[in-house]
Structure formats: structure tokens, C-alpha cells
Design an enzyme around this catalytic site. Structure first.
Site: not given
Ligand SMILES: Nc1ncnc2c1ncn2[C@@H]1O[C@H](COP(=O)(O)OS(=O)(=O)O)[C@@H](OP(=O)(O)O)[C@H]1O
Ligand SMILES: Nc1ncnc2c1ncn2[C@@H]1O[C@H](COP(=O)(O)OP(=O)(O)O)[C@@H](O)[C@H]1O
Length: 203
Positions: A36-37, A41, A110
């Protein structure tokens, strides 16, 4: 896709089989693949599921985006090729955990369907459980816990998923979570209920 480079290498089967390892563990093993984005979460829900499973006596381990990118995959960035290689390596590592009898939970954006499907293909039937943490871009951008969306909108980060880089939604996820409206606990319970209903929590 990465081609096989080394020649003269031979696959060795283990003396202790996966089935025997699972019997010893008392439960099945598989990959729970959260996608997911950024901000959807994935990490929070995966860690909550991890906790619930641990309490039930299930052997688990979480592979999480930032941690893996600081170690095993520290030489990879966010180009399409690097994201593909990121997911390929994580898939191979997760497979090893699952073969060892451990339930592995992965939390990576991913973004490419083909990369996720390639991991599905290296796993046996029922050993890859795709969990789509479905939160809208608006929700993720509102949460923005790391301030990355703000930076991406300001042009300070290029190629940010959902802003100026693609996210391909799963076409056949085993579990789709409504992460816009439900609480973290509700979402985690849904995942555990799926595992229970499909016999994963017993040997
Ligand atoms: N350009 C760009 N696009 C998306 N995300 C970015 C980017 N640069 C840094 N980040 C940070 O890196 C986390 C995503 O890493 P991933 O290994 O999950 O990415 S991927 O699956 O290879 O696309 C992602 O963390 P999550 O918020 O936990 O998803 C971001 O914090
Ligand atoms: N279902 C939900 N409702 C409210 N807040 C959420 C929910 N899921 C995640 N959060 C909050 O959103 C933020 C991002 O969550 P995180 O798990 O780090 O996302 P990701 O790993 O997909 O980047 C955190 O601060 C988390 O506490």
C-alpha cells in the site's frame, strides 16, 4: 528481473523438511505481504498482527521497509529497477523465513504488481498472502507522519509513490483492508481472522 550469474551451483534439499519444521512449530508458515501507499498503515497493522500472533504462540517476524533499507538493501534507491530489486531480495529472504517455519510479515510499498506476483510465484500454493492496505492518497497525505508527502508536493523529493511515481493496486489480494475508515485494531483482527479461518494457525 535478475538473471542467474553463477554457474556450477547445485540446489541442495534439506534433510529436515518444511512439513517437519511446521509440525515442530505447531502451526503453518507463510508470507503475509502487506502492500500500500506510504502512510497507509502497513507497518502499524503488520506489527499489531505480529503482536496478536505472538500472543497466540505463533512464531513470527516482521520485515519492515526502513529497517531493511538501512541494512540488506542499503545500496538501493527508489528508481523502478531498485524498487524491483528491493522486492526481489525481500521476497527471497521472506521465503527463507517461511521455509524455516516462521510466519513472516513484510511491510513494503511494493508498488509494482509484477514484482509482488514474482514473489507469489516462488512460494508454494497458499504460502503468499497478499494484504492490500487500501488507504486513499488523501488519507495518507493527511497523516503524512514523516512529512514526505509535503516534501514531494513541494518538489523536494522526486519520484514519490502516489505523487509522481505509480502504485499498482493488487488485482487478487487475499485480504483487502479498508484503511480509510477502520481502526488499526479492527484491521489487525481481520487479518488474524483470515488466518484462523483458513487453517494457518494450526499444524
Ligand atoms: N521516492 C519515494 N517513494 C516512496 N517512498 C519513499 C521514497 N523516498 C523515501 N521513501 C520512504 O521509503 C519507504 C518506502 O520504502 P519501501 O522499501 O517500502 O519502498 S518500495 O517497496 O521499494 O517501493 C517509505 O516508507 P513507508 O512510509 O513506511 O511506506 C518512505 O518513508
Ligand atoms: N487505520 C488507521 N487509522 C488511523 N491511523 C492510522 C491507521 N493506520 C495507520 N495509522 C497511522 O498512520 C501513520 C502511518 O502508518 P504506518 O504504519 O507507518 O504506514 P506505512 O507503513 O504504510 O507507511 C502512523 O502514525 C499510524 O499510527
Amino acid at each position: 528481473m535478475t538473471d542467474q550469474k553463477a554457474t556450477n551451483v547445485t540446489w541442495h534439499d534439506h534433510t529436515v523438511t518444511k512439513v517437519e519444521r511446521r509440525k515442530l512449530m505447531g502451526h503453518k508458515s507463510a508470507i503475509l505481504w502487506f502492500t500500500g501507499l506510504s502512510g497507509a498503515g502497513k507497518s502499524t497493522v503488520a506489527n499489531t498482527v505480529d503482536h496478536l500472533m505472538h500472543e497466540k504462540g505463533i512464531h513470527t517476524y516482521v520485515l519492515d521497509g526502513d529497517n531493511v533499507r538501512m541494512g540488506l538493501n542499503k545500496n538501493l534507491g527508489f528508481s523502478a529497477d531498485d524498487r524491483t530489486e528491493n522486492i526481489r531480495r525481500i521476497g527471497e529472504v521472506a521465503k527463507l523465513f517461511s521455509d524455516a517455519g516462521i510466519f513472516v510479515l513484510t511491510a513494503f510499498i511494493s508498488p509494482y504488481r509484477a514484482d509482488r506476483d514474482r514473489v507469489r510465484e516462488i512460494m508454494g500454493e497458499g504460502e503468499f498472502i497478499e494484504v492490500y492496505v487500501n488507504a486513499s492518497l488523501a488519507t495518507c497525505e493527511e497523516r503524512d507522519p514523516k512529512g514526505l508527502y509535503k516534501k514531494a508536493r513541494a518538489g523536494e523529493i522526486k519520484g514519490f509513490t502516489g505523487i509522481d511515481d505509480p502504485y499498482e493496486e493488487p488485482a487478487k489480494a487475499e485480504i483487502t483492508l479498508d484503511a480509510d475508515t477502520k481502526s488499526i485494531d479492527e484491521l489487525a483482527q481481520e487479518v488474524v481472522a483470515y488466518l484462523d479461518a483458513n487453517g494457518y494457525l494450526s499444524a
